[in-house]
Design a protein around this motif. Structure first.
Motif, short mmCIF file in Angstrom:
data_model
loop_
_atom_site.label_atom_id
_atom_site.label_comp_id
_atom_site.label_asym_id
_atom_site.label_seq_id
_atom_site.Cartn_x
_atom_site.Cartn_y
_atom_site.Cartn_z
N LYS A 73 66.81 67.13 53.54
CA LYS A 73 66.61 65.75 53.11
C LYS A 73 67.69 64.89 53.74
N ALA A 74 67.35 63.66 54.02
CA ALA A 74 68.32 62.74 54.62
C ALA A 74 69.43 62.44 53.62
N PRO A 75 70.66 62.31 54.08
CA PRO A 75 71.75 61.95 53.16
C PRO A 75 71.63 60.50 52.71
N GLY A 76 72.20 60.20 51.56
CA GLY A 76 72.19 58.84 51.04
C GLY A 76 73.34 58.04 51.61
N VAL A 77 73.73 56.98 50.91
CA VAL A 77 74.78 56.10 51.40
C VAL A 77 76.13 56.78 51.47
N ASP A 78 76.33 57.86 50.72
CA ASP A 78 77.61 58.56 50.78
C ASP A 78 77.70 59.50 51.99
N ARG A 79 76.60 59.63 52.73
CA ARG A 79 76.52 60.45 53.95
C ARG A 79 76.78 61.94 53.67
N ILE A 80 76.56 62.38 52.45
CA ILE A 80 76.72 63.79 52.09
C ILE A 80 75.33 64.38 51.94
N SER A 81 75.05 65.44 52.69
CA SER A 81 73.75 66.09 52.58
C SER A 81 73.88 67.34 51.72
N ALA A 82 72.76 67.82 51.23
CA ALA A 82 72.75 69.04 50.42
C ALA A 82 73.26 70.23 51.24
N GLU A 83 72.92 70.26 52.51
CA GLU A 83 73.35 71.36 53.37
C GLU A 83 74.87 71.43 53.48
N MET A 84 75.52 70.26 53.51
CA MET A 84 76.99 70.24 53.59
C MET A 84 77.60 70.91 52.36
N LEU A 85 77.06 70.62 51.19
CA LEU A 85 77.60 71.19 49.96
C LEU A 85 77.21 72.66 49.81
N LYS A 86 76.01 73.02 50.26
CA LYS A 86 75.53 74.39 50.14
C LYS A 86 76.25 75.35 51.08
N THR A 87 76.87 74.83 52.13
CA THR A 87 77.59 75.67 53.08
C THR A 87 78.69 76.46 52.39
N ASN A 88 79.41 75.81 51.51
CA ASN A 88 80.47 76.47 50.75
C ASN A 88 80.49 75.87 49.35
N PRO A 89 79.59 76.32 48.48
CA PRO A 89 79.38 75.64 47.20
C PRO A 89 80.54 75.74 46.20
N MET A 90 81.31 76.83 46.22
CA MET A 90 82.38 76.95 45.23
C MET A 90 83.46 75.89 45.40
N PRO A 91 84.06 75.75 46.60
CA PRO A 91 85.06 74.69 46.74
C PRO A 91 84.48 73.29 46.55
N SER A 92 83.22 73.10 46.99
CA SER A 92 82.57 71.80 46.81
C SER A 92 82.44 71.47 45.33
N SER A 93 82.01 72.46 44.54
CA SER A 93 81.82 72.22 43.11
C SER A 93 83.16 72.02 42.40
#
Length: 148
Positions: A73-93
Protein backbone atom coordinates in the motif's frame (compact mmCIF):
# COMPACT_ATOMS: atom_id res chain seq x y z
CA UNK A 1 -5.85 13.64 -16.74
CA UNK A 2 -9.34 14.93 -17.52
CA UNK A 3 -12.15 14.80 -14.98
CA UNK A 4 -15.84 14.66 -15.87
CA UNK A 5 -18.49 16.81 -14.24
CA UNK A 6 -21.97 15.57 -13.31
CA UNK A 7 -23.20 16.08 -16.88
CA UNK A 8 -20.23 14.30 -18.52
CA UNK A 9 -18.29 17.41 -19.61
CA UNK A 10 -14.52 16.92 -19.46
CA UNK A 11 -12.32 19.28 -17.46
CA UNK A 12 -8.65 19.40 -18.46
CA UNK A 13 -7.66 22.53 -16.56
CA UNK A 14 -6.19 21.57 -13.13
CA UNK A 15 -8.05 24.43 -11.41
CA UNK A 16 -11.38 23.25 -12.82
CA UNK A 17 -10.54 19.67 -11.86
CA UNK A 18 -9.84 20.64 -8.24
CA UNK A 19 -13.06 22.62 -8.12
CA UNK A 20 -14.97 19.60 -9.45
CA UNK A 21 -13.39 17.26 -6.88
CA UNK A 22 -14.35 19.75 -4.16
CA UNK A 23 -17.95 19.83 -5.43
CA UNK A 24 -18.00 16.03 -5.61
CA UNK A 25 -16.97 15.59 -1.98
CA UNK A 26 -19.30 18.33 -0.77
CA UNK A 27 -22.17 16.47 -2.41
CA UNK A 28 -20.91 13.12 -1.15
CA UNK A 29 -20.74 14.19 2.50
CA UNK A 30 -23.77 16.47 2.50
CA UNK A 31 -26.41 15.42 5.03
CA UNK A 32 -29.85 16.95 5.03
CA UNK A 33 -30.33 18.92 8.26
CA UNK A 34 -34.06 18.20 8.45
CA UNK A 35 -33.60 14.40 8.49
CA UNK A 36 -32.89 12.80 11.86
CA UNK A 37 -29.78 10.65 11.93
CA UNK A 38 -30.67 6.99 12.14
CA UNK A 39 -28.83 3.75 11.63
CA UNK A 40 -30.26 3.45 8.10
CA UNK A 41 -27.79 6.18 7.09
CA UNK A 42 -24.85 4.11 8.29
CA UNK A 43 -22.76 2.62 5.51
CA UNK A 44 -22.99 -1.16 5.16
CA UNK A 45 -20.42 -3.43 6.78
CA UNK A 46 -19.22 -0.90 9.34
CA UNK A 47 -17.94 -2.47 12.53
CA UNK A 48 -19.18 -0.51 15.52
CA UNK A 49 -16.84 0.00 18.45
CA UNK A 50 -18.66 -1.41 21.47
CA UNK A 51 -15.84 -0.76 23.89
CA UNK A 52 -12.57 1.11 23.80
CA UNK A 53 -9.36 -0.27 25.20
CA UNK A 54 -8.49 1.61 28.39
CA UNK A 55 -4.89 0.44 28.79
CA UNK A 56 -1.86 2.00 27.17
CA UNK A 57 -0.51 -0.30 24.45
CA UNK A 58 2.31 -2.74 25.05
CA UNK A 59 4.96 -3.16 22.40
CA UNK A 60 3.57 -6.68 21.77
CA UNK A 61 0.15 -5.24 20.89
CA UNK A 62 1.78 -2.71 18.57
CA UNK A 63 3.90 -5.44 16.99
CA UNK A 64 0.74 -7.50 16.33
CA UNK A 65 -0.89 -4.43 14.77
CA UNK A 66 2.18 -3.94 12.55
CA UNK A 67 2.03 -7.56 11.41
CA UNK A 68 -1.69 -7.20 10.58
CA UNK A 69 -1.11 -4.20 8.28
CA UNK A 70 -1.66 -4.77 4.58
CA UNK A 71 1.46 -4.78 2.42
CA UNK A 72 1.95 -3.12 -0.96
CA UNK A 73 0.00 0.00 0.00
CA UNK A 74 1.19 3.52 -0.66
CA UNK A 75 2.53 5.36 2.40
CA UNK A 76 0.56 8.26 3.83
CA UNK A 77 1.76 11.75 4.65
CA UNK A 78 4.23 10.40 7.21
CA UNK A 79 5.98 8.50 4.37
CA UNK A 80 6.07 5.31 6.48
CA UNK A 81 4.97 2.16 4.71
CA UNK A 82 3.87 -1.11 6.30
CA UNK A 83 6.85 -2.84 4.70
CA UNK A 84 9.26 -0.50 6.50
CA UNK A 85 7.79 -1.45 9.88
CA UNK A 86 7.43 -5.14 9.02
CA UNK A 87 11.13 -5.40 8.12
CA UNK A 88 12.05 -5.30 11.80
CA UNK A 89 8.83 -5.18 13.83
CA UNK A 90 10.22 -5.49 17.37
CA UNK A 91 12.36 -2.32 17.41
CA UNK A 92 9.66 -0.49 15.41
CA UNK A 93 7.00 -1.43 17.95
CA UNK A 94 9.22 -0.47 20.89
CA UNK A 95 9.88 2.98 19.41
CA UNK A 96 6.25 3.51 18.52
CA UNK A 97 5.20 2.43 22.02
CA UNK A 98 6.93 5.49 23.49
CA UNK A 99 5.03 7.77 21.12
CA UNK A 100 1.70 5.99 21.57
CA UNK A 101 1.98 5.90 25.38
CA UNK A 102 2.66 9.63 25.41
CA UNK A 103 -0.42 10.17 23.23
CA UNK A 104 -2.42 7.86 25.47
CA UNK A 105 -1.36 9.58 28.71
CA UNK A 106 -2.06 13.08 27.39
CA UNK A 107 -5.25 12.02 25.53
CA UNK A 108 -3.99 13.75 22.40
CA UNK A 109 -2.35 12.85 19.14
CA UNK A 110 -0.47 14.89 16.53
CA UNK A 111 -2.55 16.99 14.17
CA UNK A 112 -0.46 15.61 11.30
CA UNK A 113 -2.20 12.27 11.78
CA UNK A 114 -5.44 13.83 10.62
CA UNK A 115 -3.84 14.74 7.30
CA UNK A 116 -4.04 12.43 4.32
CA UNK A 117 -3.76 12.18 0.58
CA UNK A 118 -6.65 11.93 -1.80
CA UNK A 119 -5.54 10.03 -4.88
CA UNK A 120 -7.39 9.72 -8.18
CA UNK A 121 -7.25 6.10 -9.37
CA UNK A 122 -8.31 5.52 -12.99
CA UNK A 123 -11.29 3.20 -13.45
CA UNK A 124 -11.32 0.52 -16.12
CA UNK A 125 -12.24 1.39 -19.69
CA UNK A 126 -11.94 5.18 -19.36
CA UNK A 127 -14.92 5.59 -17.02
CA UNK A 128 -13.33 8.35 -15.00
CA UNK A 129 -11.63 8.09 -11.64
CA UNK A 130 -12.30 6.63 -8.22
CA UNK A 131 -10.92 8.65 -5.31
CA UNK A 132 -9.03 6.79 -2.59
CA UNK A 133 -7.40 8.08 0.58
CA UNK A 134 -4.01 7.43 2.14
CA UNK A 135 -3.88 7.95 5.91
CA UNK A 136 -0.84 8.30 8.13
CA UNK A 137 0.70 4.93 9.04
CA UNK A 138 0.96 5.95 12.70
CA UNK A 139 -2.71 6.90 12.77
CA UNK A 140 -3.68 3.54 11.25
CA UNK A 141 -1.66 1.65 13.88
CA UNK A 142 -2.95 3.78 16.75
CA UNK A 143 -6.56 3.25 15.69
CA UNK A 144 -6.00 -0.52 15.38
CA UNK A 145 -5.16 -1.04 19.03
CA UNK A 146 -7.70 1.54 20.26
CA UNK A 147 -10.49 -0.48 18.63
CA UNK A 148 -9.46 -3.79 20.22
Amino acid sequence: MPVKDATGQLFTDPTDQLKRWSEHFEQLFQVSSHEPFTSRHDPPRVRRMTCVNSKAPSWQVIEAAIQSMKSNKAPGVDRISAEMLKTNPMPSSQLLQQLFCNNWDTATFPADWMQGYLVKVPKKEDQGYAPTGEASCCYVLYSKFCAK
